[in-house]
Design a protein around this motif. Structure first.
Motif, PDB file in Angstrom:
ATOM      1  N   VAL A   1       0.843  -1.202   0.000  1.00 16.41           N
ATOM      2  CA  VAL A   1       0.000   0.000   0.000  1.00 16.41           C
ATOM      3  C   VAL A   1       0.876   1.250   0.000  1.00 16.41           C
ATOM      4  O   VAL A   1       0.541   2.252  -0.634  1.00 16.41           O
ATOM      5  CB  VAL A   1      -0.963  -0.007   1.207  1.00 16.41           C
ATOM      6  CG1 VAL A   1      -1.783   1.260   1.258  1.00 16.41           C
ATOM      7  CG2 VAL A   1      -1.864  -1.231   1.162  1.00 16.41           C
TER       8      VAL A   1
ATOM      9  N   PRO B   1      -0.550   2.723  -3.561  1.00 16.13           N
ATOM     10  CA  PRO B   1      -1.900   2.808  -2.974  1.00 16.13           C
ATOM     11  C   PRO B   1      -3.015   2.827  -4.016  1.00 16.13           C
ATOM     12  O   PRO B   1      -4.174   2.561  -3.694  1.00 16.13           O
ATOM     13  CB  PRO B   1      -1.859   4.120  -2.184  1.00 16.13           C
ATOM     14  CG  PRO B   1      -0.747   4.914  -2.782  1.00 16.13           C
ATOM     15  CD  PRO B   1       0.254   3.909  -3.295  1.00 16.13           C
ATOM     16  N   GLU B   2      -2.661   3.105  -5.274  1.00 16.80           N
ATOM     17  CA  GLU B   2      -3.664   3.079  -6.336  1.00 16.80           C
ATOM     18  C   GLU B   2      -4.054   1.657  -6.705  1.00 16.80           C
ATOM     19  O   GLU B   2      -5.110   1.426  -7.295  1.00 16.80           O
ATOM     20  CB  GLU B   2      -3.142   3.783  -7.601  1.00 16.80           C
ATOM     21  CG  GLU B   2      -2.683   5.207  -7.390  1.00 16.80           C
ATOM     22  CD  GLU B   2      -1.204   5.324  -6.981  1.00 16.80           C
ATOM     23  OE1 GLU B   2      -0.675   6.437  -7.032  1.00 16.80           O
ATOM     24  OE2 GLU B   2      -0.588   4.292  -6.615  1.00 16.80           O
TER      25      GLU B   2
ATOM     26  N   GLU C   1      -4.763  -2.124  -1.204  1.00 15.84           N
ATOM     27  CA  GLU C   1      -5.411  -1.531  -0.039  1.00 15.84           C
ATOM     28  C   GLU C   1      -5.528  -2.580   1.065  1.00 15.84           C
ATOM     29  O   GLU C   1      -5.775  -3.749   0.786  1.00 15.84           O
ATOM     30  CB  GLU C   1      -6.808  -1.032  -0.418  1.00 15.84           C
ATOM     31  CG  GLU C   1      -7.531  -0.316   0.694  1.00 15.84           C
ATOM     32  CD  GLU C   1      -8.863   0.256   0.240  1.00 15.84           C
ATOM     33  OE1 GLU C   1      -9.834   0.154   1.017  1.00 15.84           O
ATOM     34  OE2 GLU C   1      -8.946   0.783  -0.891  1.00 15.84           O
TER      35      GLU C   1
ATOM     36  N   ASP D   1      -7.642  -4.108   4.018  1.00 16.88           N
ATOM     37  CA  ASP D   1      -9.058  -4.159   4.390  1.00 16.88           C
ATOM     38  C   ASP D   1      -9.172  -4.238   5.907  1.00 16.88           C
ATOM     39  O   ASP D   1      -8.187  -4.343   6.631  1.00 16.88           O
ATOM     40  CB  ASP D   1      -9.715  -5.369   3.724  1.00 16.88           C
ATOM     41  CG  ASP D   1     -11.235  -5.265   3.709  1.00 16.88           C
ATOM     42  OD1 ASP D   1     -11.767  -4.155   3.915  1.00 16.88           O
ATOM     43  OD2 ASP D   1     -11.890  -6.297   3.495  1.00 16.88           O
TER      44      ASP D   1
ATOM     45  N   ALA E   1      -4.010  -7.338   2.744  1.00 19.05           N
ATOM     46  CA  ALA E   1      -3.970  -6.520   1.537  1.00 19.05           C
ATOM     47  C   ALA E   1      -4.769  -7.178   0.412  1.00 19.05           C
ATOM     48  O   ALA E   1      -4.818  -8.403   0.300  1.00 19.05           O
ATOM     49  CB  ALA E   1      -2.527  -6.312   1.094  1.00 19.05           C
TER      50      ALA E   1
ATOM     51  N   LYS F   1      -7.106  -3.527  -6.001  1.00 22.71           N
ATOM     52  CA  LYS F   1      -8.274  -2.694  -6.304  1.00 22.71           C
ATOM     53  C   LYS F   1      -8.488  -2.653  -7.811  1.00 22.71           C
ATOM     54  O   LYS F   1      -7.529  -2.740  -8.584  1.00 22.71           O
ATOM     55  CB  LYS F   1      -8.060  -1.268  -5.789  1.00 22.71           C
ATOM     56  CG  LYS F   1      -7.878  -1.205  -4.291  1.00 22.71           C
ATOM     57  CD  LYS F   1      -7.978   0.205  -3.731  1.00 22.71           C
ATOM     58  CE  LYS F   1      -6.930   1.136  -4.228  1.00 22.71           C
ATOM     59  NZ  LYS F   1      -6.970   2.447  -3.549  1.00 22.71           N
TER      60      LYS F   1
ATOM     61  N   ASP G   1     -11.254   1.794  -8.392  1.00 23.26           N
ATOM     62  CA  ASP G   1     -10.917   1.959  -6.978  1.00 23.26           C
ATOM     63  C   ASP G   1     -11.763   1.080  -6.056  1.00 23.26           C
ATOM     64  O   ASP G   1     -11.904   1.358  -4.877  1.00 23.26           O
ATOM     65  CB  ASP G   1     -11.038   3.443  -6.567  1.00 23.26           C
ATOM     66  CG  ASP G   1     -10.097   3.806  -5.436  1.00 23.26           C
ATOM     67  OD1 ASP G   1      -8.972   3.265  -5.405  1.00 23.26           O
ATOM     68  OD2 ASP G   1     -10.482   4.619  -4.575  1.00 23.26           O
TER      69      ASP G   1
ATOM     70  N   LEU H   1     -12.393  -2.328  -3.982  1.00 27.02           N
ATOM     71  CA  LEU H   1     -11.623  -3.397  -3.359  1.00 27.02           C
ATOM     72  C   LEU H   1     -12.113  -4.743  -3.886  1.00 27.02           C
ATOM     73  O   LEU H   1     -13.308  -5.030  -3.873  1.00 27.02           O
ATOM     74  CB  LEU H   1     -11.810  -3.325  -1.838  1.00 27.02           C
ATOM     75  CG  LEU H   1     -10.785  -4.060  -0.989  1.00 27.02           C
ATOM     76  CD1 LEU H   1      -9.411  -3.436  -1.173  1.00 27.02           C
ATOM     77  CD2 LEU H   1     -11.182  -3.996   0.471  1.00 27.02           C
TER      78      LEU H   1
END
Length: 101
Positions: free
Chosen positions: A30, A34-35, A38, A40, A45, A48, A52, A54
């Motif tokens: 991340v 980070p794009e 992510e 949760d 991890a 995405k 964006d 998840l």
């Protein structure tokens, strides 16, 4: 097998997925991208979608945007759980990650 360099060579369509069974939840991925990644609520991890969203299905993949390729590759290299897999879309061969040739 020769791996294409992230900053050169053939531009191939790549996708990335995370094996949550091996994820340690460190969040290094991340920090790098980070794009694409992510953490949760479960502390693991996930990748995405381009929208964006998840993707929590086991083995869910997302395309690797070319401008973020180096960040995604660095994530795979630095991941303490060795759970990030980057593979070619055309033949599903892993090019970065624990199963890369």
């Amino acid at each position: 097998m020769q791996q294409d360099a992230p900053n050169g060579g053939d531009a191939q369509e790549l996708e990335v997925w995370i094996d949550q069974d091996l994820c340690t939840g460190d969040g290094i991925c991340v920090q790098y991208a980070p794009e694409v990644f992510e953490l949760d609520i479960d502390g693991l991890a996930y990748v995405k979608s381009a929208d964006d969203e998840l993707l929590q299905d086991k083995g869910a993949t997302t395309p690797v945007p070319l401008p973020l390729l180096q960040d995604v590759v660095d994530s795979a290299k630095e991941c303490p759980g060795d759970c990030i897999h980057v593979r070619r879309v055309s033949d599903s061969v892993e090019v970065y990650g624990p199963e890369a040739a």
